[in-house]
Design a protein around this motif. Structure first.
Motif, PDB file in Angstrom:
ATOM      1  N   ALA A   1       0.820  -1.217   0.000  1.00 47.49           N
ATOM      2  CA  ALA A   1       0.000   0.000   0.000  1.00 47.49           C
ATOM      3  C   ALA A   1       0.855   1.269   0.000  1.00 47.49           C
ATOM      4  O   ALA A   1       0.551   2.221  -0.709  1.00 47.49           O
ATOM      5  N   ALA A   2       1.911   1.283   0.786  1.00 46.94           N
ATOM      6  CA  ALA A   2       2.782   2.462   0.848  1.00 46.94           C
ATOM      7  C   ALA A   2       3.777   2.413  -0.307  1.00 46.94           C
ATOM      8  O   ALA A   2       4.255   1.344  -0.680  1.00 46.94           O
TER       9      ALA A   2
ATOM     10  N   CYS B   1      21.739   8.158  -6.120  1.00 46.67           N
ATOM     11  CA  CYS B   1      22.442   8.230  -4.830  1.00 46.67           C
ATOM     12  C   CYS B   1      21.786   7.376  -3.743  1.00 46.67           C
ATOM     13  O   CYS B   1      22.380   7.165  -2.688  1.00 46.67           O
ATOM     14  N   GLY B   2      20.571   6.897  -3.986  1.00 44.20           N
ATOM     15  CA  GLY B   2      19.905   5.999  -3.039  1.00 44.20           C
ATOM     16  C   GLY B   2      19.155   6.668  -1.901  1.00 44.20           C
ATOM     17  O   GLY B   2      18.604   5.990  -1.042  1.00 44.20           O
ATOM     18  N   ILE B   3      19.091   7.981  -1.875  1.00 44.36           N
ATOM     19  CA  ILE B   3      18.442   8.678  -0.762  1.00 44.36           C
ATOM     20  C   ILE B   3      16.922   8.659  -0.904  1.00 44.36           C
ATOM     21  O   ILE B   3      16.370   8.981  -1.951  1.00 44.36           O
ATOM     22  N   TYR B   4      16.266   8.281   0.195  1.00 39.59           N
ATOM     23  CA  TYR B   4      14.801   8.299   0.296  1.00 39.59           C
ATOM     24  C   TYR B   4      14.351   9.745   0.429  1.00 39.59           C
ATOM     25  O   TYR B   4      14.816  10.467   1.305  1.00 39.59           O
ATOM     26  N   THR B   5      13.453  10.180  -0.447  1.00 34.07           N
ATOM     27  CA  THR B   5      12.974  11.565  -0.419  1.00 34.07           C
ATOM     28  C   THR B   5      11.594  11.696   0.211  1.00 34.07           C
ATOM     29  O   THR B   5      11.342  12.632   0.959  1.00 34.07           O
ATOM     30  N   HIS B   6      10.687  10.748  -0.110  1.00 31.19           N
ATOM     31  CA  HIS B   6       9.318  10.837   0.408  1.00 31.19           C
ATOM     32  C   HIS B   6       8.608   9.509   0.189  1.00 31.19           C
ATOM     33  O   HIS B   6       9.136   8.625  -0.493  1.00 31.19           O
ATOM     34  N   HIS B   7       7.445   9.383   0.798  1.00 27.48           N
ATOM     35  CA  HIS B   7       6.626   8.192   0.571  1.00 27.48           C
ATOM     36  C   HIS B   7       5.145   8.534   0.658  1.00 27.48           C
ATOM     37  O   HIS B   7       4.752   9.490   1.319  1.00 27.48           O
ATOM     38  N   GLN B   8       4.357   7.756  -0.055  1.00 26.70           N
ATOM     39  CA  GLN B   8       2.901   7.849   0.052  1.00 26.70           C
ATOM     40  C   GLN B   8       2.516   6.925   1.201  1.00 26.70           C
ATOM     41  O   GLN B   8       2.878   5.735   1.201  1.00 26.70           O
ATOM     42  N   ARG B   9       1.819   7.441   2.182  1.00 24.07           N
ATOM     43  CA  ARG B   9       1.560   6.718   3.419  1.00 24.07           C
ATOM     44  C   ARG B   9       0.567   5.572   3.250  1.00 24.07           C
ATOM     45  O   ARG B   9      -0.366   5.657   2.463  1.00 24.07           O
ATOM     46  N   ARG B  10       0.789   4.541   4.001  1.00 26.33           N
ATOM     47  CA  ARG B  10      -0.121   3.393   4.032  1.00 26.33           C
ATOM     48  C   ARG B  10      -1.401   3.733   4.785  1.00 26.33           C
ATOM     49  O   ARG B  10      -2.489   3.375   4.361  1.00 26.33           O
ATOM     50  N   SER B  11      -1.261   4.423   5.892  1.00 30.03           N
ATOM     51  CA  SER B  11      -2.423   4.714   6.732  1.00 30.03           C
ATOM     52  C   SER B  11      -3.339   5.770   6.127  1.00 30.03           C
ATOM     53  O   SER B  11      -4.504   5.862   6.488  1.00 30.03           O
ATOM     54  N   ASN B  12      -2.802   6.570   5.210  1.00 32.78           N
ATOM     55  CA  ASN B  12      -3.605   7.583   4.533  1.00 32.78           C
ATOM     56  C   ASN B  12      -2.983   7.818   3.161  1.00 32.78           C
ATOM     57  O   ASN B  12      -2.018   8.568   3.042  1.00 32.78           O
ATOM     58  N   SER B  13      -3.534   7.187   2.147  1.00 39.07           N
ATOM     59  CA  SER B  13      -2.944   7.269   0.800  1.00 39.07           C
ATOM     60  C   SER B  13      -3.043   8.667   0.198  1.00 39.07           C
ATOM     61  O   SER B  13      -2.474   8.924  -0.860  1.00 39.07           O
ATOM     62  N   HIS B  14      -3.742   9.581   0.865  1.00 39.76           N
ATOM     63  CA  HIS B  14      -3.843  10.962   0.399  1.00 39.76           C
ATOM     64  C   HIS B  14      -2.812  11.851   1.085  1.00 39.76           C
ATOM     65  O   HIS B  14      -2.893  13.077   1.004  1.00 39.76           O
ATOM     66  N   GLN B  15      -1.861  11.224   1.776  1.00 41.04           N
ATOM     67  CA  GLN B  15      -0.819  11.971   2.477  1.00 41.04           C
ATOM     68  C   GLN B  15       0.546  11.409   2.118  1.00 41.04           C
ATOM     69  O   GLN B  15       0.686  10.230   1.806  1.00 41.04           O
ATOM     70  N   TYR B  16       1.547  12.279   2.185  1.00 43.50           N
ATOM     71  CA  TYR B  16       2.929  11.873   1.966  1.00 43.50           C
ATOM     72  C   TYR B  16       3.730  12.129   3.229  1.00 43.50           C
ATOM     73  O   TYR B  16       3.450  13.049   3.985  1.00 43.50           O
ATOM     74  N   GLY B  17       4.724  11.309   3.443  1.00 41.23           N
ATOM     75  CA  GLY B  17       5.741  11.554   4.447  1.00 41.23           C
ATOM     76  C   GLY B  17       6.955  12.077   3.696  1.00 41.23           C
ATOM     77  O   GLY B  17       7.352  11.499   2.680  1.00 41.23           O
ATOM     78  N   VAL B  18       7.534  13.172   4.152  1.00 39.69           N
ATOM     79  CA  VAL B  18       8.678  13.799   3.480  1.00 39.69           C
ATOM     80  C   VAL B  18       9.883  13.700   4.411  1.00 39.69           C
ATOM     81  O   VAL B  18       9.798  14.049   5.592  1.00 39.69           O
ATOM     82  N   ASN B  19      10.998  13.237   3.890  1.00 40.71           N
ATOM     83  CA  ASN B  19      12.235  13.106   4.646  1.00 40.71           C
ATOM     84  C   ASN B  19      12.761  14.500   4.988  1.00 40.71           C
ATOM     85  O   ASN B  19      13.178  15.244   4.099  1.00 40.71           O
ATOM     86  N   VAL B  20      12.749  14.865   6.274  1.00 37.27           N
ATOM     87  CA  VAL B  20      13.178  16.218   6.660  1.00 37.27           C
ATOM     88  C   VAL B  20      14.640  16.476   6.330  1.00 37.27           C
ATOM     89  O   VAL B  20      15.022  17.616   6.076  1.00 37.27           O
ATOM     90  N   ALA B  21      15.455  15.435   6.283  1.00 39.47           N
ATOM     91  CA  ALA B  21      16.870  15.618   5.979  1.00 39.47           C
ATOM     92  C   ALA B  21      17.097  16.068   4.538  1.00 39.47           C
ATOM     93  O   ALA B  21      18.167  16.587   4.214  1.00 39.47           O
ATOM     94  N   CYS B  22      16.095  15.898   3.679  1.00 39.86           N
ATOM     95  CA  CYS B  22      16.198  16.342   2.284  1.00 39.86           C
ATOM     96  C   CYS B  22      15.748  17.783   2.097  1.00 39.86           C
ATOM     97  O   CYS B  22      15.979  18.362   1.031  1.00 39.86           O
ATOM     98  N   LEU B  23      15.115  18.374   3.095  1.00 37.42           N
ATOM     99  CA  LEU B  23      14.617  19.746   2.971  1.00 37.42           C
ATOM    100  C   LEU B  23      15.749  20.737   3.179  1.00 37.42           C
ATOM    101  O   LEU B  23      16.544  20.602   4.122  1.00 37.42           O
ATOM    102  N   ASP B  24      15.824  21.717   2.307  1.00 32.38           N
ATOM    103  CA  ASP B  24      16.884  22.733   2.392  1.00 32.38           C
ATOM    104  C   ASP B  24      16.851  23.430   3.743  1.00 32.38           C
ATOM    105  O   ASP B  24      15.807  23.929   4.175  1.00 32.38           O
ATOM    106  N   GLY B  25      17.996  23.458   4.406  1.00 28.17           N
ATOM    107  CA  GLY B  25      18.131  24.184   5.664  1.00 28.17           C
ATOM    108  C   GLY B  25      17.559  23.475   6.880  1.00 28.17           C
ATOM    109  O   GLY B  25      17.470  24.073   7.949  1.00 28.17           O
ATOM    110  N   VAL B  26      17.170  22.200   6.739  1.00 33.32           N
ATOM    111  CA  VAL B  26      16.563  21.465   7.848  1.00 33.32           C
ATOM    112  C   VAL B  26      17.380  20.200   8.108  1.00 33.32           C
ATOM    113  O   VAL B  26      17.872  19.564   7.180  1.00 33.32           O
ATOM    114  N   SER B  27      17.522  19.854   9.360  1.00 34.99           N
ATOM    115  CA  SER B  27      18.214  18.631   9.766  1.00 34.99           C
ATOM    116  C   SER B  27      17.371  17.921  10.822  1.00 34.99           C
ATOM    117  O   SER B  27      16.722  18.587  11.643  1.00 34.99           O
TER     118      SER B  27
END
Length: 141
Positions: free
Chosen positions: A71-72, A80-106
């Motif tokens: 489902a997800a 490079c193999g880096i995970y950027t985001h995913h479509q959530r299993r619990s809510n297919s209308h939502q994404y999880g975004v990897n904060v480490a990929c966001l500019d200026g965020v760790s």
């Protein structure tokens, strides 16, 4: 960590995949998960509603991974193999975004981060999402 708008730009490690993400509740949804996949990749994520992740460059470099129920959908850069985001299993209308990929965020910008029980996923148990604990980062002085 940037303040103000809930729209952030991000990229994978090599810069081949670039995206914009409009977060659902800023960083109010920051979390980690205990499921086998999240445990191994160790990413901290925030939520974006469907349509809230826009691939600006490198869509052809994104590879999709599915496991268990399928489902997800987890997206990562094939270069490079880096995970950027995913479509959530619990809510297919939502994404999880990897904060480490966001500019200026760790992930280390967050002294405390809730960890949710993905091993006992609500879609499997019929229950509700359960908080498994809190991850803390305490920088050395």
């Amino acid at each position: 960590m940037p303040d103000g708008s809930d729209r952030f730009f991000g990229q994978c490690h090599c810069g081949g995949v670039r995206f914009a993400a409009t977060l659902s509740d800023g960083f109010g949804t920051i979390r980690r998960c205990t499921c086998s996949y999240c445990r191994m990749r160790g990413a901290a994520v925030v939520s974006a509603e469907g349509g809230g992740v826009e691939i600006l460059q490198g869509a052809d470099l994104l590879t999709r991974y599915r496991f268990n129920t399928g489902a997800a959908q987890h997206f990562f850069c094939s270069r490079c193999g880096i995970y950027t985001h995913h479509q959530r299993r619990s809510n297919s209308h939502q994404y999880g975004v990897n904060v480490a990929c966001l500019d200026g965020v760790s992930p280390f910008d967050f002294p405390e981060m809730p960890v949710f029980d993905g091993v006992n996923h609500p879609s499997d148990t019929g229950g509700t999402t359960r908080r498994a604990g809190t991850l803390r980062f305490v920088p050395e002085a």
